[in-house]
Write a protein that holds these residues in place. Structure first.
Motif: not given
Length: 368
Positions: A102-119
């Motif tokens: 598979f081409t496996v995709v992980q993402y940090d959802q809104r407000g979580a992990g590496r996504s948290y400081p971006l918003n």
């Protein structure tokens, strides 16, 4: 930190990661080990993909990680649990075999992990509903299909992410070849009731009167009244030593939660953001989930596969199994992992991968 637990413990263990004695040595203490992991997991095939990028989904910036040996393989999008318990810093430990097929995709959802400081959290907070997380996942699927020229998509939802995943499967079955539920949730209130009853019975059998009294004191939760993360934490802290999260691996006896220190995808700053994002996400989102339920959903238009730990009482597997028995779908498969609780992909990784090969991958060939 605990990977895809319902989120409230996510914040506690993220705090542990950044305050543990080993952290005093600095992030560089783990650099050689991270370099080894990174090199072992490096994608070197000519048509492979290994990249991380930022996608704007529903107006929120979110970090996406993509790995696979062949861009021609079907996409497997993993929707992590929590809320706020990101999977990206743990994936190095179990995901590599998946990436061959598979081409496996992980993402940090809104407000979580590496996504948290971006918003901006104040701007983000009003948007944090199941429907918005569902629509984020839909937008991401469409983006991935265009970016990689691949129409075949399997959606895998774990724990909280299984609510998001099931919502996507119902809303946009046309985008998916199959839905895979791991630690599948069906009804938040019912899951809390079953989990609390199981934990109380374990504590009673063990003669732990303090635990029994503490669980009883949470009433009328979850049947009525406020639905807070403090109440959810109030019984799960007793459930975990009995194996509700990891079968036969009480938290005090394992270094499982230290795995992110070795992740090539997560720095010290990322782990700190993870802790802050987990606390923000569960505090904001949990009260809004009390009445989320798929109990009356009877049919899906795509194949479904449930991969359930026999001992899972974090998100109780008997609730998911009872729903599955009545559900209608073009095809459906339930696989039990007899020596797993909430994390079968970690607890029985070989059997989990075998299930992906046997029960999931063939579903991607059913439609052009």
């Amino acid at each position: 930190m605990m990977k895809s637990l319902l989120g409230f413990v996510a914040a506690a263990f993220a705090a542990l990661l950044v305050t543990a004695p080993a952290q005093a040595q600095g992030d560089d203490a783990y650099a050689p080990a991270r370099a080894i992991v990174a090199d072992l997991n490096r994608i070197v095939t000519p048509n492979g993909v290994q990249e991380t990028f930022i996608a704007t989904l529903g107006g929120a910036k979110q970090v996406v990680n993509v790995r696979g040996a062949d861009r021609g393989n079907p996409i497997l999008l993993f929707v992590h649990g929590g809320p706020g318990a990101v999977e990206m810093p743990f994936a190095w430990a179990f995901q590599r075999p998946w990436e061959d097929v598979f081409t496996v995709v992980q993402y940090d959802q809104r407000g979580a992990g590496r996504s948290y400081p971006l918003n901006d959290p104040a701007t983000l907070a009003p948007t944090m509903t199941l429907d918005r997380y569902r629509d984020d996942a839909i937008e991401l699927i469409e983006l991935l299909q265009k970016r990689y020229g691949q129409r075949k998509v399997v959606l895998m939802g774990h724990s909280w992410g299984s609510f998001v995943g099931l919502a996507v499967a119902l809303e946009r079955p046309d985008l998916l070849h199959a839905y895979v539920g791991v630690g599948q949730g069906i009804d938040f209130r019912e899951g809390e009731k079953v989990g609390m009853a199981w934990t109380r019975a374990k504590a009673l059998a063990a003669g732990d009167r303090a635990a029994v009294a503490a669980i009883d004191a949470l009433a009328p939760y979850p049947s009525s009244g406020p639905f807070t993360i403090e109440q959810a934490d109030g019984w799960r802290k007793y459930a975990m030593p009995y194996g509700s999260l990891l079968y036969n691996r009480p938290p005090a006896t394992t270094l499982y939660f230290e795995q992110p220190r070795l992740s090539p995808e997560y720095t010290e700053a990322d782990r700190q953001a993870w802790g802050k994002g987990s606390a923000f996400t569960v505090t904001t989102l949990w009260p809004r989930l009390a009445d989320v339920s798929f109990a009356r959903t009877q049919a899906l238009d795509i194949p479904i596969v449930f991969l359930l730990g026999r001992h899972d009482y974090t998100v109780p597997s008997p609730v998911a199994a009872a729903w599955f028995a009545k559900a209608r779908a073009p095809s459906k498969t339930l696989v039990w992992f007899e020596h797993s609780a909430h994390m079968p992909m970690v607890e029985e990784p070989g059997l989990f991968f075998a299930a992906l090969l046997r029960d999931v991958l063939p579903l991607t060939e059913d439609r052009p």
